[in-house]
Design a protein around this motif. Structure first.
Motif, mmCIF file in Angstrom:
data_model
loop_
_atom_site.group_PDB
_atom_site.id
_atom_site.type_symbol
_atom_site.label_atom_id
_atom_site.label_comp_id
_atom_site.label_asym_id
_atom_site.label_seq_id
_atom_site.Cartn_x
_atom_site.Cartn_y
_atom_site.Cartn_z
ATOM 1 N N MET A 184 111.276 58.272 -36.677
ATOM 2 C CA MET A 184 110.876 57.692 -35.417
ATOM 3 C C MET A 184 109.496 57.040 -35.606
ATOM 4 O O MET A 184 108.585 57.663 -36.140
ATOM 5 N N LYS A 204 105.783 55.808 -35.096
ATOM 6 C CA LYS A 204 104.590 56.280 -34.386
ATOM 7 C C LYS A 204 103.649 55.085 -34.249
ATOM 8 O O LYS A 204 103.365 54.404 -35.233
ATOM 9 N N ALA A 243 99.329 61.315 -36.072
ATOM 10 C CA ALA A 243 99.940 60.513 -37.130
ATOM 11 C C ALA A 243 99.614 61.146 -38.478
ATOM 12 O O ALA A 243 98.850 62.119 -38.556
ATOM 13 N N GLU A 261 104.712 58.296 -30.081
ATOM 14 C CA GLU A 261 106.027 58.013 -30.659
ATOM 15 C C GLU A 261 106.680 56.888 -29.867
ATOM 16 O O GLU A 261 106.596 56.854 -28.632
ATOM 17 N N GLN A 306 109.709 56.239 -29.072
ATOM 18 C CA GLN A 306 110.688 56.677 -28.078
ATOM 19 C C GLN A 306 109.985 57.196 -26.820
ATOM 20 O O GLN A 306 110.426 56.948 -25.695
ATOM 21 N N GLU A 307 108.875 57.902 -26.987
ATOM 22 C CA GLU A 307 108.107 58.409 -25.844
ATOM 23 C C GLU A 307 107.484 57.264 -25.058
ATOM 24 O O GLU A 307 107.438 57.291 -23.823
#
Length: 132
Positions: free
Chosen positions: A1, A3, A34, A42, A44-45
């Motif tokens: 994912m 960052k 990180a 992230e 997705q967040e």
């Protein structure tokens, strides 16, 4: 994912680095460390945060619409000629330009400073990945 650095997240959101840090401190936006030990968000967040923050504009008298991409903003410029009008809007960090009939622009009362909602509908959208 992926960052994202704080500065990258801020750039994508159209806000300052300090604003992103405040959101993290307030618990509104989750952060991680990180690989270099610095704070990061992230991908997705960040996407989930943006969706939570998106404010669906009031549809007014519209009962239903097929357009899902609705962006509330402010009209920054209106250029009219004999038949057509070019309306420019700023919706967050996004500059939008719409071409419509002069009659439509006048009926809507569009002028610099007007608050408006742009509904974007397209059958073709190109998505690109920028260089890191």
């Amino acid at each position: 994912m992926p960052k994202l650095r704080i500065s990258e997240a801020a750039d994508l959101l159209g806000v300052s680095d300090d604003t992103v840090r405040r959101w993290i401190d307030m618990g509104r936006l989750p952060a991680v460390h990180a690989d270099n030990g610095r704070m990061a968000v992230e991908g997705q967040e960040l996407a989930a945060f943006v969706q939570r923050q998106a404010e669906a504009p009031e549809p007014g008298v519209t009962v239903a619409a097929s357009a899902r991409n609705r962006m509330r903003g402010i009209v920054t410029r209106v250029v009219k000629d004999g038949v057509m009008a070019q309306v420019e809007m700023q919706a967050g960090p996004f500059r939008l330009v719409s071409l419509m009939s002069r009659e439509a622009a006048e009926e809507l009362g569009l002028e610099a400073g007007s608050v408006a909602v742009a509904s974007i509908k397209s059958t073709h959208v190109v998505v690109e990945i920028p260089e890191s």
